[in-house]
Design a protein around this motif. Structure first.
Motif, short mmCIF file in Angstrom:
data_model
loop_
_atom_site.label_atom_id
_atom_site.label_comp_id
_atom_site.label_asym_id
_atom_site.label_seq_id
_atom_site.Cartn_x
_atom_site.Cartn_y
_atom_site.Cartn_z
N MET A 146 26.77 37.73 37.03
CA MET A 146 28.00 38.00 34.91
C MET A 146 28.25 36.63 34.83
N ILE A 147 29.63 36.72 35.11
CA ILE A 147 29.56 35.06 34.28
C ILE A 147 29.13 34.38 34.31
N LYS A 148 27.99 33.96 34.46
CA LYS A 148 27.12 32.86 33.09
C LYS A 148 26.82 33.68 32.33
N GLY A 149 26.38 34.83 32.25
CA GLY A 149 25.99 35.62 31.36
C GLY A 149 27.46 35.70 30.02
N LEU A 150 27.63 35.85 30.45
CA LEU A 150 29.31 35.98 29.78
C LEU A 150 29.41 34.51 29.00
N PHE A 151 29.35 33.75 29.12
CA PHE A 151 30.09 32.81 28.80
C PHE A 151 28.50 31.95 27.70
N ARG A 152 27.33 32.14 28.28
CA ARG A 152 25.92 32.03 27.43
C ARG A 152 26.68 33.20 26.10
N ILE A 153 27.11 33.63 26.21
CA ILE A 153 26.35 34.91 24.83
C ILE A 153 28.07 34.19 24.11
N ALA A 154 28.76 33.25 24.69
CA ALA A 154 29.51 32.83 23.57
C ALA A 154 29.62 32.65 22.67
N GLY A 155 28.25 31.28 23.36
CA GLY A 155 27.80 30.15 22.45
C GLY A 155 28.38 28.90 22.21
N LEU A 156 29.75 28.77 23.22
CA LEU A 156 30.44 27.49 22.36
C LEU A 156 30.07 26.11 23.23
N SER A 157 30.11 25.22 22.80
CA SER A 157 30.12 23.63 23.18
C SER A 157 30.64 24.11 24.36
N ARG A 158 32.06 24.51 24.51
CA ARG A 158 32.96 24.37 26.12
C ARG A 158 32.12 25.02 26.88
N ALA A 159 31.69 26.59 26.64
CA ALA A 159 30.95 27.60 27.09
C ALA A 159 30.47 26.91 28.34
N SER A 160 29.16 25.96 28.48
CA SER A 160 28.36 25.65 29.54
C SER A 160 29.05 24.73 30.40
N THR A 161 30.25 23.91 29.93
CA THR A 161 31.25 23.05 31.10
C THR A 161 32.00 24.21 30.91
N ALA A 162 32.19 24.87 31.19
CA ALA A 162 33.87 26.06 31.15
C ALA A 162 33.03 26.50 32.40
N GLU A 163 31.62 26.97 32.17
CA GLU A 163 30.43 27.66 33.81
C GLU A 163 30.50 26.75 34.43
N LYS A 164 30.18 25.40 34.51
CA LYS A 164 29.76 24.52 35.32
C LYS A 164 31.13 24.41 36.00
N ARG A 165 32.01 24.54 35.36
CA ARG A 165 33.14 24.49 35.96
C ARG A 165 33.89 25.63 37.07
N LEU A 166 33.74 26.58 36.53
CA LEU A 166 33.69 27.24 37.37
C LEU A 166 32.68 27.56 38.87
N ARG A 167 31.84 27.13 38.64
CA ARG A 167 30.56 27.30 39.57
C ARG A 167 31.07 26.31 40.32
N GLU A 168 31.98 25.29 40.34
CA GLU A 168 31.95 24.37 40.93
C GLU A 168 33.10 24.48 41.71
N ILE A 169 34.05 25.16 41.12
CA ILE A 169 35.04 25.44 42.27
C ILE A 169 34.97 27.12 43.53
N MET A 170 34.12 27.55 43.06
CA MET A 170 33.02 28.33 43.98
C MET A 170 32.73 28.36 44.81
N ASN A 171 31.97 26.99 44.57
CA ASN A 171 30.84 26.46 45.84
C ASN A 171 32.32 25.82 47.31
N ALA A 172 32.79 25.06 46.16
CA ALA A 172 34.24 24.50 47.29
C ALA A 172 35.01 25.00 48.04
N PRO A 173 35.01 24.02 49.36
CA PRO A 173 35.76 24.94 50.70
C PRO A 173 36.72 25.77 49.40
#
Length: 177
Positions: A1-28
């Motif tokens: 769901m988060i992934k789709g939201l950021f892809r819809i935004a279509g901004l250059s920072r969207a994929s970077t924000a998505e990447k950062r969210l994934r890093e936080i989610m995957n960290a202990p």
């Protein structure tokens, strides 16, 4: 769901924000609190939300006015009594309201990130926020650039909880009326 939201935004920072969210989610996760929530005080949905906040790294709480978001937030803070909880909101008015509801200090996101013109945010990927849990209220009012700046300052171990209405006003952008 988060992934789709950021892809819809279509901004250059969207994929970077998505990447950062994934890093936080995957960290202990630093704090794992599996205690049961007192269901005598909270309804079933609120108990589920509080327990999710105790066991997930990132949680989004949505609902209209009067649906119990503030009660859930207070329950989350209570459950994380042993942790350092940071409270933030996009505007001074929202931060003041969050402080009143929780009886804790809340800051605007700009204050939390220690904005100092003209240098910019003092808290970033090189100078992370200090704490265990970050709760951002009225998150639907935060624009993508500010959210990206906030996520850069979040340490990997931190739990991030955002709340807001799904039908809120447009995101605030500095300089716009």
């Amino acid at each position: 769901m988060i992934k789709g939201l950021f892809r819809i935004a279509g901004l250059s920072r969207a994929s970077t924000a998505e990447k950062r969210l994934r890093e936080i989610m995957n960290a202990p996760k630093y704090f794992y609190l599996n205690d049961r929530v007192n269901s005598d005080y909270y309804d079933k949905t609120q108990v589920e939300a509080i327990e999710a906040a105790l066991n997930e790294k990132i949680l989004v709480i949505t609902g209209g006015p009067g649906t119990g978001k503030s009660t859930i937030t207070k329950g989350i803070i209570s459950a994380y009594a042993a942790a350092e909880v940071l409270l933030a909101a996009p505007t001074g008015r929202a931060a003041k309201r969050l402080s009143e509801v929780t009886h804790m200090g809340a800051k605007t996101i700009h204050q939390l990130l220690e904005m100092r013109p003209p240098e910019g945010f003092q808290r970033d990927e090189d100078n992370k926020l200090e704490g265990d849990v970050l709760i951002v209220d009225e998150c639907s009012m935060v624009d993508l650039l500010l959210m990206y700046s906030l996520l850069k300052a979040v340490p990997d171990h931190m739990t991030v909880i955002s709340s807001g209405t799904s039908t809120s006003s447009q995101a605030l952008v500095q300089g716009r009326p």
